[in-house]
Design a protein around this motif. Structure first.
Motif, mmCIF file in Angstrom:
data_model
loop_
_atom_site.group_PDB
_atom_site.id
_atom_site.type_symbol
_atom_site.label_atom_id
_atom_site.label_comp_id
_atom_site.label_asym_id
_atom_site.label_seq_id
_atom_site.Cartn_x
_atom_site.Cartn_y
_atom_site.Cartn_z
ATOM 1 N N ASP A 1 23.683 63.568 36.825
ATOM 2 C CA ASP A 1 24.246 62.104 37.460
ATOM 3 C C ASP A 1 23.130 61.402 38.335
ATOM 4 O O ASP A 1 23.162 60.263 38.250
ATOM 5 N N ALA A 2 22.629 62.219 39.142
ATOM 6 C CA ALA A 2 21.413 61.731 39.875
ATOM 7 C C ALA A 2 20.229 60.786 39.090
ATOM 8 O O ALA A 2 19.883 59.889 39.598
ATOM 9 N N ALA A 3 20.073 61.507 38.155
ATOM 10 C CA ALA A 3 18.891 61.131 37.134
ATOM 11 C C ALA A 3 19.564 59.830 36.669
ATOM 12 O O ALA A 3 18.854 58.697 36.716
ATOM 13 N N THR A 4 20.833 59.754 36.190
ATOM 14 C CA THR A 4 21.272 58.544 35.768
ATOM 15 C C THR A 4 21.316 57.412 36.944
ATOM 16 O O THR A 4 20.926 56.234 36.544
ATOM 17 N N ALA A 5 21.707 57.986 38.030
ATOM 18 C CA ALA A 5 21.479 56.838 39.280
ATOM 19 C C ALA A 5 20.394 56.363 39.590
ATOM 20 O O ALA A 5 19.805 55.070 39.583
ATOM 21 N N ALA A 6 19.430 57.142 39.243
ATOM 22 C CA ALA A 6 17.855 56.759 39.606
ATOM 23 C C ALA A 6 17.635 55.842 38.419
ATOM 24 O O ALA A 6 16.741 54.857 38.843
ATOM 25 N N ALA B 1 25.700 58.919 44.682
ATOM 26 C CA ALA B 1 24.334 59.016 43.859
ATOM 27 C C ALA B 1 23.105 58.819 44.389
ATOM 28 O O ALA B 1 22.061 59.527 44.147
ATOM 29 N N LEU B 2 23.250 57.752 45.159
ATOM 30 C CA LEU B 2 21.825 57.357 45.956
ATOM 31 C C LEU B 2 21.527 58.519 46.840
ATOM 32 O O LEU B 2 20.216 59.030 46.918
ATOM 33 N N LEU C 1 15.473 69.344 36.483
ATOM 34 C CA LEU C 1 16.187 70.249 37.198
ATOM 35 C C LEU C 1 17.644 70.299 36.538
ATOM 36 O O LEU C 1 18.233 71.366 36.518
ATOM 37 N N ALA C 2 18.181 69.487 36.238
ATOM 38 C CA ALA C 2 19.470 69.567 35.171
ATOM 39 C C ALA C 2 19.379 70.656 34.347
ATOM 40 O O ALA C 2 20.346 71.456 33.957
ATOM 41 N N LYS D 1 23.162 71.921 35.889
ATOM 42 C CA LYS D 1 23.940 71.477 37.182
ATOM 43 C C LYS D 1 24.279 69.876 36.807
ATOM 44 O O LYS D 1 23.210 69.032 36.790
ATOM 45 N N PRO D 2 25.396 69.469 36.502
ATOM 46 C CA PRO D 2 25.825 68.051 36.155
ATOM 47 C C PRO D 2 25.365 67.169 37.378
ATOM 48 O O PRO D 2 25.082 65.938 36.972
ATOM 49 N N SER D 3 25.412 67.605 38.505
ATOM 50 C CA SER D 3 24.977 66.839 39.725
ATOM 51 C C SER D 3 23.792 66.291 39.221
ATOM 52 O O SER D 3 23.384 65.252 39.811
#
Length: 252
Positions: A121-126, A13-14, A110-111, A116-118
Motif C-alpha cells: 500500500d505504501a508503494a502504491t502511495a509513493a 499512506a504518506l 519489502l512487501a 506485508k500488504p502495508s
C-alpha cells in the motif's frame, strides 16, 4: 484549533512512505501543513519560499512541506545530533527526480520479502504522490546555538542570500527550551543538561526582520520574552505553537 490551510485527509499512506526511527517524534502531517500555511499568510510576499528547520531530526517536517506545499524553492535542515540526518537525507531525496519511484521500488521489495500488504500500500502511495514543489535541499550538522556553524549551513539558502523566510521548529522534547534562560539555570545550560535560551535567540539573529518563526512545544504554551507579541498562538492536543515575527524577537 480550526484548520484553515490543511483540509482533513488520511495521511497514513504518506506516513508509511516517509522513513522514521523509534524515539524520533515528528509533527503530524496535517499540523505541519497548517502551521506553514498560517506562517505564509504573515509573510509580506508570496512564493518562492525558503524554509529552515533548526532541529530537523529525520527531516519529516521539511519533506512533508516539499511534498504538500506549493511554491517552496529551498529547504534547509540542521540538527546538533548527526545520528538522524541520514534519515533526513533519505526523506528529502523523495523530492528529487525519481525519488518517489525509487522509494516505491524499495517498498515493493519489502512487501515481497515480508509478505506485508502495508508495504505494498505504501508503494502504491509513493507512486501516486506528486510533489507540490521541487525545491533544492540541504542537511547539515549544526547546533542552532552555534551561529557560525548555522550561518555556513544556510549560505545560499535564498536567491538573494537574505536568509530563510520561514523557520518551523518542533522544539526538543524531554527538556525545557526557552527564549531566555533564568539566571539560576545558567549553569545547567552550560553543562549541557538543557539547551538554554541561546537556542531560539540564536535562530532569530540569522533571520531577516520580516521572517516568521513557528516554534512548537509540548504543553499549554510556548513562552515568549516579555513584551514580545505573537502573530498567533495555537493549541492542538498536547502541543502548543507560537508564530512570531523575527524582528519582534530581536527587539524584545
Amino acid at each position: 484549533m480550526q484548520y484553515r490551510h490543511a483540509p482533513a485527509a488520511n495521511h497514513a499512506a504518506l506516513d508509511a512512505v516517509l522513513a522514521s526511527a523509534p524515539g524520533r517524534p515528528t509533527l503530524p502531517v496535517r499540523l505541519t501543513v497548517e502551521l506553514a500555511g498560517r506562517a505564509r499568510a504573515h509573510l509580506p510576499v508570496d512564493p518562492p519560499l525558503t524554509v529552515w528547520d533548526p532541529c530537523c531530526g529525520a527531516g519529516v517536517t521539511l519533506t512533508v512541506l516539499g511534498l504538500l506545499g506549493a511554491g517552496i524553492t529551498r529547504l534547509v535542515g540542521t540538527d546538533a545530533d548527526p545520528e538522524p540526518l541520514d534519515l533526513a537525507r533519505r526523506n528529502l531525496a523523495l523530492l528529487d527526480p525519481g525519488g518517489l519511484a525509487a522509494r516505491a521500488a524499495d517498498l515493493d521489495a519489502l512487501a515481497a520479502r515480508h509478505d506485508k500488504p502495508s508495504y505494498a500500500d505504501a508503494a502504491t502511495a509513493a507512486r501516486t504522490l506528486v510533489p507540490a514543489s521541487t525545491p533544492t535541499w540541504s542537511v547539515a550538522v549544526a547546533d542552532a546555538r552555534d551561529t557560525a556553524a548555522v550561518r555556513g549551513a544556510l549560505a545560499g539558502a535564498s536567491p538573494d542570500d537574505a536568509g530563510p523566510d520561514l523557520v518551523l521548529a518542533d522544539l526538543p522534547h524531554g527538556i525545557r527550551t526557552t527564549w531566555a534562560p533564568p539566571p539560576a539555570r545558567a549553569a545547567a545550560a552550560d553543562d549541557g543538561r538543557e539547551p538554554g535560551g541561546e537556542f531560539l535567540r540564536a535562530v532569530v539573529t540569522l533571520l531577516r526582520p520580516e521572517a516568521v518563526v513557528v516554534a512548537v512545544g509540548r504543553g499549554r504554551t510556548v513562552a515568549l520574552p516579555p513584551g514580545v507579541r505573537p502573530l498567533e498562538r495555537v493549541r492542538v492536543g498536547h502541543r502548543a505553537a507560537v508564530l512570531v515575527r523575527a524582528g519582534a524577537l530581536r527587539e524584545g
